[in-house]
Design a protein around this motif. Structure first.
Motif, PDB file in Angstrom:
ATOM      1  N   LEU A 166      47.776  47.520  44.811  1.00 23.11           N
ATOM      2  CA  LEU A 166      47.340  46.833  43.395  1.00 23.11           C
ATOM      3  C   LEU A 166      48.544  46.921  42.506  1.00 23.11           C
ATOM      4  N   MET A 167      49.315  47.920  42.533  1.00 32.22           N
ATOM      5  CA  MET A 167      50.670  47.813  41.751  1.00 32.22           C
ATOM      6  C   MET A 167      51.331  46.773  42.141  1.00 32.22           C
ATOM      7  N   TYR A 168      51.776  46.276  43.492  1.00 32.45           N
ATOM      8  CA  TYR A 168      52.401  45.239  43.790  1.00 32.45           C
ATOM      9  C   TYR A 168      51.723  44.039  43.271  1.00 32.45           C
ATOM     10  N   ALA A 169      50.633  43.893  43.492  1.00 32.18           N
ATOM     11  CA  ALA A 169      49.805  42.645  43.271  1.00 32.18           C
ATOM     12  C   ALA A 169      49.852  42.208  41.746  1.00 32.18           C
ATOM     13  N   ARG A 170      49.748  43.285  40.763  1.00 27.37           N
ATOM     14  CA  ARG A 170      50.084  43.219  39.541  1.00 27.37           C
ATOM     15  C   ARG A 170      51.240  43.059  39.014  1.00 27.37           C
ATOM     16  N   SER A 171      52.308  43.404  39.778  1.00 22.20           N
ATOM     17  CA  SER A 171      53.476  43.090  39.287  1.00 22.20           C
ATOM     18  C   SER A 171      53.870  41.711  39.676  1.00 22.20           C
ATOM     19  N   LEU A 172      53.360  41.249  40.396  1.00 23.96           N
ATOM     20  CA  LEU A 172      53.456  39.729  40.939  1.00 23.96           C
ATOM     21  C   LEU A 172      52.659  38.904  39.880  1.00 23.96           C
ATOM     22  N   ALA A 173      51.451  39.366  39.753  1.00 25.27           N
ATOM     23  CA  ALA A 173      50.606  38.519  38.774  1.00 25.27           C
ATOM     24  C   ALA A 173      51.391  38.492  37.283  1.00 25.27           C
ATOM     25  N   VAL A 194      39.683  41.347  46.646  1.00 26.13           N
ATOM     26  CA  VAL A 194      39.917  43.260  46.699  1.00 26.13           C
ATOM     27  C   VAL A 194      39.348  43.868  47.539  1.00 26.13           C
ATOM     28  N   VAL A 195      40.236  44.429  48.681  1.00 31.38           N
ATOM     29  CA  VAL A 195      39.436  45.319  49.492  1.00 31.38           C
ATOM     30  C   VAL A 195      39.519  46.940  49.238  1.00 31.38           C
ATOM     31  N   HIS A 196      38.383  47.479  48.923  1.00 33.28           N
ATOM     32  CA  HIS A 196      38.052  48.849  48.545  1.00 33.28           C
ATOM     33  C   HIS A 196      38.029  49.681  49.596  1.00 33.28           C
ATOM     34  N   PRO A 197      38.725  50.885  49.316  1.00 32.35           N
ATOM     35  CA  PRO A 197      38.381  52.259  50.212  1.00 32.35           C
ATOM     36  C   PRO A 197      36.920  52.043  50.764  1.00 32.35           C
ATOM     37  N   GLY A 198      36.877  52.256  51.932  1.00 32.80           N
ATOM     38  CA  GLY A 198      35.516  52.125  52.566  1.00 32.80           C
ATOM     39  C   GLY A 198      35.324  50.631  53.343  1.00 32.80           C
ATOM     40  N   GLY A 199      35.932  49.709  52.954  1.00 33.55           N
ATOM     41  CA  GLY A 199      35.906  48.378  53.488  1.00 33.55           C
ATOM     42  C   GLY A 199      35.313  47.271  52.831  1.00 33.55           C
ATOM     43  N   PHE A 200      34.574  47.518  51.848  1.00 34.13           N
ATOM     44  CA  PHE A 200      33.835  46.434  50.951  1.00 34.13           C
ATOM     45  C   PHE A 200      34.947  45.615  50.070  1.00 34.13           C
ATOM     46  N   TRP A 201      34.563  44.466  49.967  1.00 36.13           N
ATOM     47  CA  TRP A 201      35.566  43.719  49.145  1.00 36.13           C
ATOM     48  C   TRP A 201      34.581  43.032  48.039  1.00 36.13           C
ATOM     49  N   SER A 202      35.460  42.749  46.867  1.00 42.92           N
ATOM     50  CA  SER A 202      35.080  42.056  45.708  1.00 42.92           C
ATOM     51  C   SER A 202      36.023  40.851  45.541  1.00 42.92           C
ATOM     52  N   PHE A 203      35.637  39.922  44.521  1.00 41.55           N
ATOM     53  CA  PHE A 203      36.519  38.917  44.208  1.00 41.55           C
ATOM     54  C   PHE A 203      36.609  38.864  42.545  1.00 41.55           C
ATOM     55  N   THR A 204      37.681  38.448  42.364  1.00 46.71           N
ATOM     56  CA  THR A 204      37.945  38.216  40.522  1.00 46.71           C
ATOM     57  C   THR A 204      38.993  37.425  40.324  1.00 46.71           C
ATOM     58  N   ASP A 205      39.260  36.685  39.364  1.00 43.53           N
ATOM     59  CA  ASP A 205      40.272  35.972  39.056  1.00 43.53           C
ATOM     60  C   ASP A 205      41.265  36.467  38.034  1.00 43.53           C
ATOM     61  N   ASP A 206      40.993  37.793  37.697  1.00 44.52           N
ATOM     62  CA  ASP A 206      42.161  38.874  36.927  1.00 44.52           C
ATOM     63  C   ASP A 206      41.948  40.409  37.379  1.00 44.52           C
ATOM     64  N   ILE A 207      43.338  40.736  37.877  1.00 46.81           N
ATOM     65  CA  ILE A 207      43.391  42.136  38.310  1.00 46.81           C
ATOM     66  C   ILE A 207      44.176  42.934  37.096  1.00 46.81           C
ATOM     67  N   ALA A 208      44.232  42.233  36.110  1.00 48.03           N
ATOM     68  CA  ALA A 208      44.900  43.215  34.955  1.00 48.03           C
ATOM     69  C   ALA A 208      44.246  44.243  34.293  1.00 48.03           C
ATOM     70  N   GLN A 209      42.879  44.317  34.349  1.00 46.72           N
ATOM     71  CA  GLN A 209      42.131  45.485  34.036  1.00 46.72           C
ATOM     72  C   GLN A 209      41.348  46.130  35.077  1.00 46.72           C
ATOM     73  N   ASP A 210      41.235  47.408  35.079  1.00 47.32           N
ATOM     74  CA  ASP A 210      40.360  47.872  36.441  1.00 47.32           C
ATOM     75  C   ASP A 210      38.824  47.478  36.397  1.00 47.32           C
ATOM     76  N   GLU A 211      38.504  47.074  35.212  1.00 47.93           N
ATOM     77  CA  GLU A 211      36.825  46.813  35.070  1.00 47.93           C
ATOM     78  C   GLU A 211      36.796  45.539  35.821  1.00 47.93           C
ATOM     79  N   ALA A 212      37.675  44.666  35.864  1.00 49.06           N
ATOM     80  CA  ALA A 212      37.547  43.201  36.590  1.00 49.06           C
ATOM     81  C   ALA A 212      37.546  43.463  38.243  1.00 49.06           C
ATOM     82  N   LEU A 213      38.014  44.658  38.502  1.00 46.26           N
ATOM     83  CA  LEU A 213      37.933  44.918  40.140  1.00 46.26           C
ATOM     84  C   LEU A 213      36.449  45.152  40.859  1.00 46.26           C
TER      85      LEU A 213
END
Length: 211
Positions: A22-29, A45-64
């Motif tokens: 997440l840190m690497y991706a946010r630095s690029l974004a 976004v691949v979460h621990p445990g293997g589930f995915w979510s989708f977003t158009d903004d990764i700046a805020q944790d809530e969006a994940l």
């Protein structure tokens, strides 16, 4: 006209690997490179445990923390999105698996093939390929858990490394046999194999290779 870029980030493995990705991706974004300003960015976004979510903004944790998809549902959603390419920010040992998924979907991505990524992610495989190609590597040995027949016969200090970890996780410099055995036990917490190399002092350089 820009491209539709799917950024793949996170980790199914653990919170540490997830946070590093997440840190690497946010630095690029946040860099806002001029060449990419017209691109449409989608974040998977691949979460621990293997589930995915989708977003158009990764700046805020809530969006994940959006709707969660299991893998087959997520891949169906990716196919529906039809991105022009995938850019992966996953850094854990599962990285080659996700490259293989996008190879099956026939979606181009930046970086190595799944096979090359698997070889890179496994230090034992990398060492064997370099030796096979006649390239110099430090004197050392690959040790398996419970393998009492293979012994490191080089001098100290030496470096003990888990074969399948990134970002220097589990890497230790040891100065004698006792420290080496303790470091190996800790390395085996990350997998069944470890590399013991003679320590070579100097500046470490890490770079990408385009072939």
């Amino acid at each position: 006209m820009g491209h539709k870029v799917l950024h793949l980030l996170g980790s199914p493995t653990d919170e540490f690997s997830f946070s590093i990705s997440l840190m690497y991706a946010r630095s690029l974004a946040s860099a806002k490179y001029q060449e990419a300003v017209h691109n449409t960015n989608i974040y998977a976004v691949v979460h621990p445990g293997g589930f995915w979510s989708f977003t158009d903004d990764i700046a805020q944790d809530e969006a994940l923390a959006g709707k969660m998809f299991e893998v087959t549902e997520a891949l169906a959603a990716v196919r529906e999105m039809s991105p022009d390419l995938m850019l992966q920010h996953i850094l854990c040992a599962k990285r080659p698996l996700y490259n293989a998924m996008f190879e099956i979907l026939n979606i181009p991505f930046i970086g190595s093939s799944s096979q090359a990524s698997a070889n890179i992610a496994d230090k034992a495989a990398t060492r064997a390929l370099l030796l096979q190609a006649g390239l110099p590597v430090p004197h050392g040995v690959v040790v398996g858990r419970g393998d009492h027949c293979v012994r490191y016969d080089g001098g100290f200090p030496a470096v003990v490394k888990p074969c399948k970890m990134e970002n220097s996780v589990g890497v230790q410099i040891v100065h004698n046999e006792v420290e080496m055995e303790e470091a190996l036990e800790e390395a085996f917490a990350y997998g069944d194999t470890a590399v013991v190399d003679a320590f070579i002092p100097g500046r470490e350089v890490r770079c990408g290779v385009i072939a």
